[in-house]
Write an enzyme that holds these catalytic residues in place. Structure first.
Site, PDB file in Angstrom:
ATOM      1  N   TYR A  81      -3.709  -5.006 -23.880  1.00 36.24           N
ATOM      2  CA  TYR A  81      -3.473  -6.483 -24.215  1.00 36.24           C
ATOM      3  C   TYR A  81      -4.526  -7.304 -23.266  1.00 36.24           C
ATOM      4  CZ  TYR A  81       0.770  -5.024 -26.476  1.00 36.24           C
ATOM      5  OH  TYR A  81       1.501  -4.616 -27.684  1.00 36.24           O
ATOM      6  N   ASP A  82      -5.327  -6.479 -22.575  1.00 39.36           N
ATOM      7  CA  ASP A  82      -6.464  -7.503 -21.561  1.00 39.36           C
ATOM      8  C   ASP A  82      -7.062  -8.781 -22.270  1.00 39.36           C
ATOM      9  OD1 ASP A  82      -5.683  -5.704 -19.526  1.00 39.36           O
ATOM     10  OD2 ASP A  82      -7.730  -4.894 -19.546  1.00 39.36           O
ATOM     11  N   ARG A 106      -1.716  -2.238 -12.243  1.00 38.35           N
ATOM     12  CA  ARG A 106      -1.656  -0.708 -11.899  1.00 38.35           C
ATOM     13  C   ARG A 106      -2.311  -0.516 -10.509  1.00 38.35           C
ATOM     14  NH1 ARG A 106      -3.783   0.358 -16.346  1.00 38.35           N
ATOM     15  NH2 ARG A 106      -1.874   1.066 -17.324  1.00 38.35           N
ATOM     16  N   GLU A 142       7.041  13.156 -25.113  1.00 38.24           N
ATOM     17  CA  GLU A 142       7.215  12.065 -25.659  1.00 38.24           C
ATOM     18  C   GLU A 142       8.208  10.859 -24.959  1.00 38.24           C
ATOM     19  OE1 GLU A 142      10.254  11.068 -29.634  1.00 38.24           O
ATOM     20  OE2 GLU A 142       9.930  13.002 -28.921  1.00 38.24           O
ATOM     21  N   LYS A 196      -7.236   3.943 -18.876  1.00 38.42           N
ATOM     22  CA  LYS A 196      -6.684   4.280 -17.880  1.00 38.42           C
ATOM     23  C   LYS A 196      -6.961   5.171 -16.750  1.00 38.42           C
ATOM     24  CE  LYS A 196      -1.967   3.448 -19.558  1.00 38.42           C
ATOM     25  NZ  LYS A 196      -0.557   4.077 -19.962  1.00 38.42           N
ATOM     26  N   ASP A 209       3.892   4.312 -16.587  1.00 35.28           N
ATOM     27  CA  ASP A 209       4.245   3.875 -17.967  1.00 35.28           C
ATOM     28  C   ASP A 209       4.212   2.459 -17.621  1.00 35.28           C
ATOM     29  OD1 ASP A 209       4.877   3.951 -20.754  1.00 35.28           O
ATOM     30  OD2 ASP A 209       7.020   3.292 -20.237  1.00 35.28           O
ATOM     31  N   PHE A 227      -9.009  -2.809 -21.680  1.00 35.21           N
ATOM     32  CA  PHE A 227      -8.147  -2.145 -23.022  1.00 35.21           C
ATOM     33  C   PHE A 227      -6.887  -2.911 -23.192  1.00 35.21           C
ATOM     34  CE2 PHE A 227      -7.092   0.153 -19.255  1.00 35.21           C
ATOM     35  CZ  PHE A 227      -5.751   0.698 -19.176  1.00 35.21           C
TER      36      PHE A 227
END
Length: 202
Positions: A157-158, A184, A41, A13, A70, A155
């Site tokens: 689920y790509d 993103r 969290e 990311k 997120d 990275f």
């Protein structure tokens, strides 16, 4: 040089944010640069709630501008799962390969045309000044879930996310190709239009 902290330790990311912001005079830091700070969290029920929660909390702790995202995978045939639990779909500790295996297992008997899915990203920017409300944007990328992994890039689920526009898995795309269509990348381009000029350093 102006500085922004990306609220993640996920270097995949961080690289995406750095590449998308490199045309601005903006130094991108991550939580790796602040080892004393604990990750917030994620207790929200939506991507937006989690992004705001992280950005707001860390901005106050670091007295800095913080971008938090997120994001996750939404699979129609799984009633929207993994959703906000994408990073830990197979349980703790977080494991990309185990998460992929679980999605493939749950879609085992589902025909390709019914494996429609999308990546979703909610981005929040929080400012240390208390009178500035967080900026929130989102982006999506539509596709299908493949029956097996393809590609070595990216990275998460790509490797199992098929992008019709390129006829490739997300993990087979170059960085430039991915940034052009990724959830993103789309969210960040919306962000560029909303962020104050002093933040972008224009």
């Amino acid at each position: 040089m102006k500085q922004v902290v990306v609220a993640t330790k996920n270097m995949g990311k961080v690289r995406e944010f750095a590449e998308l912001f490199e045309r601005f005079d903006l130094e991108v830091k991550s939580l790796h640069d602040f080892p004393h700070i604990e990750e917030v969290e994620e207790t929200g029920e939506t991507f937006e709630e989690n992004a705001i929660l992280k950005a707001d909390s860390l901005s106050r702790q670091l007295n800095a501008i913080v971008i938090a995202d997120d994001s996750g995978l939404i699979v129609d045939a799984l009633n929207g799962k993994p959703g906000v639990y994408s990073a830990r779909f197979a349980g703790e500790p977080k494991d990309d390969q185990a998460n992929i295996d679980k999605v493939l297992q749950e879609l085992n008997d589902v025909a390709f045309e019914k494996r429609k899915a999308r990546f979703y990203c909610a981005l929040a920017v929080a400012f240390p000044e208390g009178d500035k409300k967080p900026v929130i944007v989102n982006g999506t990328c539509e596709g299908f879930i493949l029956e097996q992994r393809r590609g070595e890039n990216g990275f998460g689920y790509d490797p199992i996310f098929y992008v019709e526009e390129y006829k490739k898995a997300m993990a087979e795309l170059s960085s430039d190709e991915k940034n052009a269509i990724s959830h993103r990348g789309r969210a960040l381009r919306k962000l560029e239009e909303k962020i104050p000029e002093w933040f972008l350093g224009e």
